[in-house]
Design a protein around this motif. Structure first.
Motif, PDB file in Angstrom:
ATOM      1  N   ALA A  10      50.126 134.491  49.585  1.00  0.00           N
ATOM      2  CA  ALA A  10      49.378 133.402  50.228  1.00  0.00           C
ATOM      3  C   ALA A  10      49.835 132.047  49.701  1.00  0.00           C
ATOM      4  CB  ALA A  10      47.882 133.590  49.991  1.00  0.00           C
ATOM      5  N   VAL A  11      50.085 131.961  48.392  1.00  0.00           N
ATOM      6  CA  VAL A  11      50.577 130.708  47.815  1.00  0.00           C
ATOM      7  C   VAL A  11      51.954 130.378  48.373  1.00  0.00           C
ATOM      8  CG1 VAL A  11      51.287 129.550  45.683  1.00  0.00           C
ATOM      9  CG2 VAL A  11      49.225 130.964  45.702  1.00  0.00           C
ATOM     10  N   THR A  12      52.829 131.384  48.423  1.00  0.00           N
ATOM     11  CA  THR A  12      54.174 131.176  48.969  1.00  0.00           C
ATOM     12  C   THR A  12      54.106 130.701  50.416  1.00  0.00           C
ATOM     13  OG1 THR A  12      55.087 132.880  47.516  1.00  0.00           O
ATOM     14  CG2 THR A  12      56.377 132.302  49.460  1.00  0.00           C
ATOM     15  N   HIS A  13      53.226 131.312  51.205  1.00  0.00           N
ATOM     16  CA  HIS A  13      53.065 130.919  52.611  1.00  0.00           C
ATOM     17  C   HIS A  13      52.638 129.456  52.720  1.00  0.00           C
ATOM     18  CE1 HIS A  13      51.951 131.138  56.844  1.00  0.00           C
ATOM     19  NE2 HIS A  13      50.780 130.601  56.518  1.00  0.00           N
ATOM     20  N   GLN A  14      51.683 129.037  51.886  1.00  0.00           N
ATOM     21  CA  GLN A  14      51.193 127.660  51.943  1.00  0.00           C
ATOM     22  C   GLN A  14      52.274 126.671  51.500  1.00  0.00           C
ATOM     23  OE1 GLN A  14      48.477 126.508  53.208  1.00  0.00           O
ATOM     24  NE2 GLN A  14      47.445 128.455  53.612  1.00  0.00           N
ATOM     25  N   VAL A  15      53.029 127.023  50.466  1.00  0.00           N
ATOM     26  CA  VAL A  15      54.093 126.132  49.989  1.00  0.00           C
ATOM     27  C   VAL A  15      55.168 125.973  51.054  1.00  0.00           C
ATOM     28  CG1 VAL A  15      55.958 125.892  48.302  1.00  0.00           C
ATOM     29  CG2 VAL A  15      53.674 126.551  47.543  1.00  0.00           C
ATOM     30  N   ARG A  16      55.540 127.069  51.696  1.00  0.00           N
ATOM     31  CA  ARG A  16      56.562 126.990  52.745  1.00  0.00           C
ATOM     32  C   ARG A  16      56.067 126.176  53.938  1.00  0.00           C
ATOM     33  NH1 ARG A  16      58.778 133.266  52.473  1.00  0.00           N
ATOM     34  NH2 ARG A  16      60.092 132.965  50.612  1.00  0.00           N
ATOM     35  N   ALA A  17      54.782 126.328  54.255  1.00  0.00           N
ATOM     36  CA  ALA A  17      54.214 125.532  55.349  1.00  0.00           C
ATOM     37  C   ALA A  17      54.256 124.045  55.009  1.00  0.00           C
ATOM     38  CB  ALA A  17      52.773 125.980  55.618  1.00  0.00           C
ATOM     39  N   LEU A  18      53.984 123.716  53.738  1.00  0.00           N
ATOM     40  CA  LEU A  18      54.041 122.319  53.313  1.00  0.00           C
ATOM     41  C   LEU A  18      55.472 121.796  53.373  1.00  0.00           C
ATOM     42  CD1 LEU A  18      52.562 119.856  52.126  1.00  0.00           C
ATOM     43  CD2 LEU A  18      52.943 120.830  49.845  1.00  0.00           C
ATOM     44  N   GLU A  19      56.433 122.617  52.960  1.00  0.00           N
ATOM     45  CA  GLU A  19      57.838 122.205  53.026  1.00  0.00           C
ATOM     46  C   GLU A  19      58.272 121.956  54.468  1.00  0.00           C
ATOM     47  OE1 GLU A  19      59.961 124.217  49.128  1.00  0.00           O
ATOM     48  OE2 GLU A  19      59.544 125.507  50.859  1.00  0.00           O
ATOM     49  N   ARG A  20      57.814 122.810  55.389  1.00  0.00           N
ATOM     50  CA  ARG A  20      58.147 122.594  56.801  1.00  0.00           C
ATOM     51  C   ARG A  20      57.520 121.302  57.306  1.00  0.00           C
ATOM     52  NH1 ARG A  20      57.154 128.204  57.105  1.00  0.00           N
ATOM     53  NH2 ARG A  20      55.055 127.817  57.934  1.00  0.00           N
ATOM     54  N   TRP A  21      56.284 121.042  56.893  1.00  0.00           N
ATOM     55  CA  TRP A  21      55.594 119.826  57.344  1.00  0.00           C
ATOM     56  C   TRP A  21      56.305 118.578  56.825  1.00  0.00           C
ATOM     57  CZ3 TRP A  21      53.211 115.352  56.034  1.00  0.00           C
ATOM     58  CH2 TRP A  21      52.294 114.811  56.939  1.00  0.00           C
ATOM     59  N   LEU A  22      56.742 118.617  55.556  1.00  0.00           N
ATOM     60  CA  LEU A  22      57.418 117.468  54.954  1.00  0.00           C
ATOM     61  C   LEU A  22      58.882 117.370  55.361  1.00  0.00           C
ATOM     62  CD1 LEU A  22      55.978 117.778  51.322  1.00  0.00           C
ATOM     63  CD2 LEU A  22      55.377 116.023  52.998  1.00  0.00           C
ATOM     64  N   GLY A  23      59.470 118.510  55.717  1.00  0.00           N
ATOM     65  CA  GLY A  23      60.882 118.514  56.077  1.00  0.00           C
ATOM     66  C   GLY A  23      61.815 118.477  54.888  1.00  0.00           C
ATOM     67  N   VAL A  24      61.327 118.869  53.705  1.00  0.00           N
ATOM     68  CA  VAL A  24      62.156 118.887  52.496  1.00  0.00           C
ATOM     69  C   VAL A  24      61.816 120.126  51.676  1.00  0.00           C
ATOM     70  CG1 VAL A  24      62.378 116.375  52.323  1.00  0.00           C
ATOM     71  CG2 VAL A  24      60.457 117.519  51.192  1.00  0.00           C
ATOM     72  N   ASP A  25      62.757 120.534  50.822  1.00  0.00           N
ATOM     73  CA  ASP A  25      62.486 121.603  49.864  1.00  0.00           C
ATOM     74  C   ASP A  25      61.775 121.015  48.655  1.00  0.00           C
ATOM     75  OD1 ASP A  25      63.708 123.560  51.397  1.00  0.00           O
ATOM     76  OD2 ASP A  25      65.684 123.199  50.505  1.00  0.00           O
ATOM     77  N   LEU A  26      60.734 121.695  48.195  1.00  0.00           N
ATOM     78  CA  LEU A  26      59.967 121.229  47.041  1.00  0.00           C
ATOM     79  C   LEU A  26      60.317 121.993  45.769  1.00  0.00           C
ATOM     80  CD1 LEU A  26      56.482 120.879  48.783  1.00  0.00           C
ATOM     81  CD2 LEU A  26      58.096 119.046  48.238  1.00  0.00           C
ATOM     82  N   PHE A  27      60.781 123.232  45.919  1.00  0.00           N
ATOM     83  CA  PHE A  27      61.113 124.065  44.770  1.00  0.00           C
ATOM     84  C   PHE A  27      62.528 124.620  44.913  1.00  0.00           C
ATOM     85  CE2 PHE A  27      56.413 124.727  44.724  1.00  0.00           C
ATOM     86  CZ  PHE A  27      56.167 124.278  43.433  1.00  0.00           C
ATOM     87  N   ILE A  28      63.142 124.882  43.774  1.00  0.00           N
ATOM     88  CA  ILE A  28      64.341 125.708  43.715  1.00  0.00           C
ATOM     89  C   ILE A  28      64.131 126.706  42.585  1.00  0.00           C
ATOM     90  CG2 ILE A  28      65.957 124.021  44.665  1.00  0.00           C
ATOM     91  CD1 ILE A  28      66.782 123.319  41.821  1.00  0.00           C
ATOM     92  N   ARG A  29      64.747 127.864  42.718  1.00  0.00           N
ATOM     93  CA  ARG A  29      64.627 128.879  41.666  1.00  0.00           C
ATOM     94  C   ARG A  29      65.888 128.889  40.813  1.00  0.00           C
ATOM     95  NH1 ARG A  29      60.628 132.267  41.107  1.00  0.00           N
ATOM     96  NH2 ARG A  29      59.100 132.564  42.780  1.00  0.00           N
ATOM     97  N   LYS A  30      65.687 128.860  39.490  1.00  0.00           N
ATOM     98  CA  LYS A  30      66.781 129.008  38.540  1.00  0.00           C
ATOM     99  C   LYS A  30      66.489 130.244  37.708  1.00  0.00           C
ATOM    100  CE  LYS A  30      67.923 124.082  38.247  1.00  0.00           C
ATOM    101  NZ  LYS A  30      68.055 122.896  37.363  1.00  0.00           N
TER     102      LYS A  30
END
Length: 345
Positions: A76-96
């Motif tokens: 659910a958290v992942t879904h909300q974060v991805r929805a926010l990224e789509r709304w903003l049009g930018v990536d907010l996280f990267i995985r290292k």
């Protein structure tokens, strides 16, 4: 003289109606325009649920921990974060690897969203009922928390319905602040969005066990320090720029070889080691008052070095307006004033 009341008894002039404003038939249009403006404001805001999920994930640097905090599933958290990224049009996280890292856009959005959530929390506490127990999260350096704050904090809680949570760590970056409402610092650098208010100055003194003042190697002057182990507090050097030779220089004494001395990363450990009679250490006078009062430590010299640093109270602008924060700040000032009254000038 009577009161003259002008009523709307005369017929209206049609042109006057046009000058004064729209007639009754135009009112629905005004309501529709207002509704349209509200819709525009709504569409220009991302989902607050998504913002909250993102803020928690960024603060914890973990989707799983964010899910635990919000009582939802990681999906659910992942879904909300991805929805926010789509709304903003930018990536907010990267995985290292296994680490979740913010992108530059994510850092910017986290700072703003974190402050916005702080503001909402502050407003909510302002309007909440007075019987609600408020939780206040405090972050403080380990030595200050153990030696000064915790021994006194019962006097603050005894008359207030405030649940305190004390975290032991330094506030040197935005990441170290993320889960705190207020903090205590003495270092030079803190996140730029925090306000600082100094409340407690201190002097740097030499302390040792009273046992070192007697016997064949008794400490009677600065020169006698050569006969004893000089303990080093690495934090004192890092924060205040003071070590044994700079302190001795200020006292008008030459350098002493300290190459075989013991170094401590935590001043509390250095104080304890000195109290056990194993050497002499430099200490912040406000942190050893209890040991001096109990006779576990003594200050064998008159000289003390006034630090340029102070202990400062830090908080966001929004949180400074909260009643429990204001109460804690007032209590800190009273405690500091009592300390100054007990210490030599």
């Amino acid at each position: 003289m009577g009161l003259l009341v002008l009523s709307d008894a005369f017929p209206r002039n049609r042109h006057a109606d046009q000058r004064l404003g729209p007639g009754p038939t135009e009112r629905p249009k005004r309501r529709r325009a207002s509704s349209a403006r509200r819709n525009d404001m709504t569409t220009n805001l991302p989902s607050l649920t998504a913002v909250r999920a993102f803020e928690a994930a960024a603060r914890h640097e973990s989707i799983t921990e964010a899910a635990n905090e919000l009582c939802v599933t990681p999906a659910a958290v992942t879904h909300q974060v991805r929805a926010l990224e789509r709304w903003l049009g930018v990536d907010l996280f990267i995985r290292k690897g296994s680490t979740l890292c913010l992108t530059p856009a994510g850092e910017t959005f986290f700072t703003g969203s974190n402050q916005a959530i702080d503001l909402i929390r502050a407003v909510a506490q302002k309007v909440s009922t007075p019987d609600n127990r408020v939780r206040l999260s405090i972050v403080a350096p380990p030595s200050f928390a153990a030696q000064w704050l915790v021994p006194r904090i019962a006097s603050f809680q005894s008359t207030r319905k405030i649940e305190l949570s004390v975290s032991i760590r330094a506030v040197s970056s935005e990441k170290s602040w993320r889960t705190s409402d207020i903090g205590i610092v003495s270092s030079a650098e803190t996140p730029p969005f925090l306000e600082r208010r100094p409340f407690l100055g201190y002097r740097i003194i030499a302390v040792c066990s009273p046992r070192l003042l007697t016997g064949p190697n008794a400490i009677r002057s600065l020169s006698d320090l050569r006969k004893h182990a000089l303990l080093h507090d690495e934090g004192l050097k890092q924060v205040d720029g003071v070590d044994w030779n700079s302190w001795l220089r200020g006292a008008g004494h030459g350098p002493i070889d300290t190459s075989d001395s013991i170094r401590f990363s935590n001043n509390f450990t250095a104080y304890r080691y000195a109290a056990d009679g194993h050497g002499v250490t430099l200490a912040k006078d406000v942190l050893v008052q209890s040991e001096l009062a109990r006779g576990e430590l003594v200050n064998p010299f008159e000289y003390s070095d006034r630090s340029k640093r102070t202990y400062d109270f830090v908080c966001t602008s929004a949180n400074f307006d909260l009643k429990p924060v204001a109460q804690f700040w007032a209590w800190l000032q009273r405690e500091a004033q009592q300390d100054r009254a007990l210490m030599p000038a």
